[in-house]
Design a protein around this motif. Sequence first.
Motif, short mmCIF file in Angstrom:
data_model
loop_
_atom_site.label_atom_id
_atom_site.label_comp_id
_atom_site.label_asym_id
_atom_site.label_seq_id
_atom_site.Cartn_x
_atom_site.Cartn_y
_atom_site.Cartn_z
N ALA A 119 0.85 -1.20 0.00
CA ALA A 119 0.00 0.00 0.00
C ALA A 119 0.88 1.24 0.00
O ALA A 119 1.86 1.31 0.74
N ILE A 120 0.53 2.19 -0.86
CA ILE A 120 1.17 3.51 -0.78
C ILE A 120 0.22 4.38 0.05
O ILE A 120 -0.96 4.51 -0.30
N ARG A 121 0.74 4.92 1.15
CA ARG A 121 -0.12 5.73 2.04
C ARG A 121 0.23 7.21 1.91
O ARG A 121 1.40 7.55 1.77
N PHE A 122 -0.81 8.03 1.97
CA PHE A 122 -0.61 9.46 1.74
C PHE A 122 -1.00 10.25 2.98
O PHE A 122 -1.93 9.87 3.70
N PRO A 123 -0.33 11.39 3.21
CA PRO A 123 -0.72 12.23 4.35
C PRO A 123 -2.06 12.91 4.09
O PRO A 123 -2.44 13.12 2.93
N ASP A 124 -2.78 13.22 5.15
CA ASP A 124 -4.02 13.99 5.01
C ASP A 124 -3.67 15.43 4.62
O ASP A 124 -2.69 15.99 5.13
N PHE A 125 -4.45 15.99 3.74
CA PHE A 125 -4.26 17.42 3.43
C PHE A 125 -5.55 17.98 2.85
O PHE A 125 -6.41 17.23 2.38
N SER A 126 -5.66 19.29 2.89
CA SER A 126 -6.76 19.93 2.17
C SER A 126 -6.23 21.19 1.50
O SER A 126 -5.30 21.84 2.01
N VAL A 127 -6.78 21.47 0.34
CA VAL A 127 -6.36 22.62 -0.46
C VAL A 127 -7.61 23.40 -0.82
O VAL A 127 -8.58 22.83 -1.33
N ALA A 128 -7.60 24.70 -0.52
CA ALA A 128 -8.77 25.53 -0.81
C ALA A 128 -8.72 26.05 -2.24
O ALA A 128 -7.66 26.07 -2.86
N ARG A 129 -9.84 26.47 -2.74
CA ARG A 129 -9.94 27.04 -4.09
C ARG A 129 -8.92 28.17 -4.27
O ARG A 129 -8.79 29.03 -3.41
N GLY A 130 -8.20 28.10 -5.37
CA GLY A 130 -7.26 29.18 -5.71
C GLY A 130 -5.89 29.06 -5.08
O GLY A 130 -5.00 29.85 -5.38
N GLN A 131 -5.70 28.08 -4.19
CA GLN A 131 -4.38 27.94 -3.58
C GLN A 131 -3.42 27.22 -4.53
O GLN A 131 -3.84 26.42 -5.36
N HIS A 132 -2.12 27.50 -4.35
CA HIS A 132 -1.09 26.89 -5.17
C HIS A 132 -0.16 26.08 -4.26
O HIS A 132 0.36 26.61 -3.29
N PHE A 133 0.02 24.80 -4.58
CA PHE A 133 0.84 23.92 -3.74
C PHE A 133 1.88 23.20 -4.59
O PHE A 133 1.63 22.83 -5.73
N LEU A 134 3.04 22.97 -3.96
CA LEU A 134 4.02 22.03 -4.52
C LEU A 134 3.79 20.69 -3.86
O LEU A 134 3.57 20.61 -2.65
N LEU A 135 3.87 19.63 -4.66
CA LEU A 135 3.80 18.27 -4.13
C LEU A 135 5.21 17.70 -4.26
O LEU A 135 5.70 17.48 -5.37
N LEU A 136 5.87 17.55 -3.11
CA LEU A 136 7.28 17.18 -3.10
C LEU A 136 7.46 15.76 -2.55
O LEU A 136 6.65 15.28 -1.76
N GLY A 137 8.54 15.12 -2.97
CA GLY A 137 8.85 13.79 -2.46
C GLY A 137 9.85 13.12 -3.37
O GLY A 137 9.92 13.44 -4.56
#
Length: 211
Positions: free
Chosen positions: A16-34
């Motif tokens: 299983a690949i497990r992912f951290p919980d997160f939430s992103v609001a409308r209009g936000q900009h995020f980097l997904l790193l790893g």
Amino acid sequence: MIQVSNLAFRYSPSVAIRFPDFSVARGQHFLLLGDSGSGKTTLLHLVGGLLRNYEGSVSVDSTELATLSETALDRFRGQKIGFIFQRNHLLSALSVEQNLMMSPYLAGLPIDNGRIADVLATLGLAEKRKSRVNTLSQGQAQRVAIARAVLNKPAIIFADEPTSALDDKNCDRVIALLLEAASQHESTLIIATHDQRLKSHLTQQIQLTAS
Ligand SMILES: Nc1ncnc2c1ncn2[C@@H]1O[C@H](COP(=O)(O)OP(=O)(O)OP(=O)(O)O)[C@@H](O)[C@H]1O
């Protein structure tokens, strides 16, 4: 806008690949790193509705993706999400314009020639509208991929390693284009990358660790 909790995905039953919980609001900009293999592409494909049969919850615009039928999910994806893939996935024998027309066509939306012209102009591609994709430079083809992703004014833009093959000048250019395209329609933007250069452009981050 996007909420992920207790999410796990199995390509094979034993791992299983497990992912951290997160939430992103409308209009936000995020980097997904790893690190390589930590699951960045898998996560984008889960949140973008390209992979199903996950454990836990993926909710986009208050819709749990697992509750949608295959057809409803296709439509949802076409109307709400713009993808810029690691490899650009353009149809190389078709023209720039024909590639762009695929976007509304697949989403069941009307084709808006004025909108195609506007997006191409914004990305510096107006003269290439009738050119076949296989006659473009790599940088131009990448801009066509961005044009295709933003054409339907998606609420969410996902980009998977959009800059890793680019020199500094083109890296800056692509990031500026993505941020501008996202800002125009208050789109949520998530960029999966190893590219340390992007950290100065987007300050919010989701960090994956290989399990
Ligand atoms: N189609 C597949 N079938 C089986 N395993 C897969 C498949 N795609 C990915 N995996 C495995 O899932 C894990 C996560 O892969 P993923 O491509 O999501 O990572 P990534 O962080 O995007 O990596 P990279 O930065 O190298 O692109 C890896 O262990 C990979 O081998």
